[in-house]
Write a protein that holds these residues in place. Structure first.
Motif, PDB file in Angstrom:
ATOM      1  N   ILE A  11      38.636  34.904  45.885  1.00 27.13           N
ATOM      2  CA  ILE A  11      39.629  34.038  45.248  1.00 27.13           C
ATOM      3  C   ILE A  11      39.602  34.241  43.729  1.00 27.13           C
ATOM      4  O   ILE A  11      40.651  34.382  43.088  1.00 27.13           O
ATOM      5  CB  ILE A  11      39.372  32.563  45.627  1.00 27.13           C
ATOM      6  CG1 ILE A  11      39.662  32.342  47.105  1.00 27.13           C
ATOM      7  CG2 ILE A  11      40.210  31.626  44.777  1.00 27.13           C
ATOM      8  CD1 ILE A  11      39.204  30.988  47.621  1.00 27.13           C
ATOM      9  N   GLY A  12      38.409  34.273  43.150  1.00 24.19           N
ATOM     10  CA  GLY A  12      38.289  34.504  41.707  1.00 24.19           C
ATOM     11  C   GLY A  12      38.832  35.861  41.288  1.00 24.19           C
ATOM     12  O   GLY A  12      39.482  35.990  40.248  1.00 24.19           O
ATOM     13  N   TYR A  15      42.645  35.717  41.393  1.00 23.80           N
ATOM     14  CA  TYR A  15      43.157  34.988  40.229  1.00 23.80           C
ATOM     15  C   TYR A  15      43.054  35.839  38.967  1.00 23.80           C
ATOM     16  O   TYR A  15      43.986  35.880  38.155  1.00 23.80           O
ATOM     17  CB  TYR A  15      42.408  33.670  40.029  1.00 23.80           C
ATOM     18  CG  TYR A  15      42.989  32.512  40.787  1.00 23.80           C
ATOM     19  CD1 TYR A  15      44.306  32.113  40.596  1.00 23.80           C
ATOM     20  CD2 TYR A  15      42.224  31.791  41.689  1.00 23.80           C
ATOM     21  CE1 TYR A  15      44.844  31.044  41.283  1.00 23.80           C
ATOM     22  CE2 TYR A  15      42.749  30.724  42.385  1.00 23.80           C
ATOM     23  CZ  TYR A  15      44.063  30.346  42.177  1.00 23.80           C
ATOM     24  OH  TYR A  15      44.587  29.293  42.866  1.00 23.80           O
ATOM     25  N   GLY A  18      45.635  38.605  39.079  1.00 27.62           N
ATOM     26  CA  GLY A  18      46.974  38.049  38.938  1.00 27.62           C
ATOM     27  C   GLY A  18      47.289  37.669  37.503  1.00 27.62           C
ATOM     28  O   GLY A  18      48.373  37.963  36.991  1.00 27.62           O
ATOM     29  N   VAL A  19      46.350  37.031  36.819  1.00 25.86           N
ATOM     30  CA  VAL A  19      46.578  36.654  35.420  1.00 25.86           C
ATOM     31  C   VAL A  19      46.672  37.903  34.553  1.00 25.86           C
ATOM     32  O   VAL A  19      47.519  37.988  33.652  1.00 25.86           O
ATOM     33  CB  VAL A  19      45.454  35.713  34.932  1.00 25.86           C
ATOM     34  CG1 VAL A  19      45.503  35.530  33.428  1.00 25.86           C
ATOM     35  CG2 VAL A  19      45.563  34.370  35.631  1.00 25.86           C
ATOM     36  N   LEU A  37      48.593  35.695  42.500  1.00 22.36           N
ATOM     37  CA  LEU A  37      48.262  34.302  42.236  1.00 22.36           C
ATOM     38  C   LEU A  37      48.628  33.417  43.425  1.00 22.36           C
ATOM     39  O   LEU A  37      47.891  32.488  43.768  1.00 22.36           O
ATOM     40  CB  LEU A  37      48.982  33.810  40.985  1.00 22.36           C
ATOM     41  CG  LEU A  37      48.417  34.248  39.652  1.00 22.36           C
ATOM     42  CD1 LEU A  37      49.279  33.729  38.514  1.00 22.36           C
ATOM     43  CD2 LEU A  37      47.002  33.777  39.486  1.00 22.36           C
ATOM     44  N   ALA A  40      45.990  34.005  46.103  1.00 21.74           N
ATOM     45  CA  ALA A  40      44.717  33.374  45.728  1.00 21.74           C
ATOM     46  C   ALA A  40      44.789  31.866  45.934  1.00 21.74           C
ATOM     47  O   ALA A  40      43.835  31.251  46.431  1.00 21.74           O
ATOM     48  CB  ALA A  40      44.384  33.691  44.272  1.00 21.74           C
ATOM     49  N   THR A  41      45.910  31.267  45.607  1.00 24.04           N
ATOM     50  CA  THR A  41      46.072  29.829  45.810  1.00 24.04           C
ATOM     51  C   THR A  41      46.070  29.484  47.288  1.00 24.04           C
ATOM     52  O   THR A  41      45.486  28.470  47.701  1.00 24.04           O
ATOM     53  CB  THR A  41      47.371  29.350  45.133  1.00 24.04           C
ATOM     54  OG1 THR A  41      47.327  29.703  43.752  1.00 24.04           O
ATOM     55  CG2 THR A  41      47.544  27.858  45.284  1.00 24.04           C
ATOM     56  N   LEU A  44      42.557  29.516  48.418  1.00 22.54           N
ATOM     57  CA  LEU A  44      41.842  28.357  47.895  1.00 22.54           C
ATOM     58  C   LEU A  44      42.166  27.105  48.706  1.00 22.54           C
ATOM     59  O   LEU A  44      41.268  26.329  49.063  1.00 22.54           O
ATOM     60  CB  LEU A  44      42.192  28.144  46.427  1.00 22.54           C
ATOM     61  CG  LEU A  44      41.510  26.980  45.725  1.00 22.54           C
ATOM     62  CD1 LEU A  44      40.010  27.236  45.634  1.00 22.54           C
ATOM     63  CD2 LEU A  44      42.101  26.774  44.359  1.00 22.54           C
TER      64      LEU A  44
END
Length: 163
Positions: A11-12, A15, A18-19, A37, A40-41, A44
């Motif tokens: 997940i990290g 993220y 994606g950023v 993103l 990943a959400t 999560l």
């Protein structure tokens, strides 16, 4: 059951990637960053739903063994929203490519000029400190000399009113 570190690291990583892709000027990379993103959400939210359980059907299992369906419903909704926004960004990319043969966002010189200017709010300005020409320029109540003689009255014919 022992907790695993793989899912939080995944997940990290999603993220972070994606950023990183969102911060690029290429719209294709922005689209890929947005999709990462979203995924990943979704992971999560799925991991926040707790351990896996049985289907929440009465008579199939006892109530303690049920899986919570709310995170799954939220994920389905997020998938649809991510698909819609991705289709919109893809249409913007296509339009940009058709118009300019380039899908990268260019540098706007006006944005650079505004960013370089000092941050002064209009409420902080004292009109007495301004040059008299600057004070009169740009206001709606001050007209140039050649427009002062214009009149906005319009003659309306006598029988054209509504009844």
């Amino acid at each position: 059951m022992t907790p695993t570190i793989v899912l939080p690291v995944m997940i990290g990583g999603l993220y972070a990637a994606g950023v990183y892709l969102l911060l690029d000027r290429s719209l294709t990379r922005v689209l890929l960053g947005f999709v990462l993103l979203g995924n990943a959400t979704n992971l999560l939210v799925l991991s926040s739903g707790g351990p896996a359980g049985l289907a929440p059907i009465l008579g199939y299992s006892d109530a303690e063994g049920f899986n919570d369906p709310l995170p799954q419903a939220l994920i389905l909704t997020a998938i649809v929203i991510t698909f819609g926004v991705s289709a919109f960004v893809l249409a913007i990319i296509h339009r940009s490519w058709r118009l300019a043969r380039n899908e990268a966002v260019g540098t706007d010189e006006e944005d650079r000029r505004v960013a370089a200017s000092r941050d002064t709010d209009a409420d902080e300005l004292d009109p007495d400190d301004l040059d008299p020409q600057d004070r009169a320029a740009g206001h709606a109540d001050s007209l140039p000399a050649d427009l002062e003689d214009l009149v906005d009255d319009v003659d309306v014919p006598a029988g054209s009113g509504t009844r």
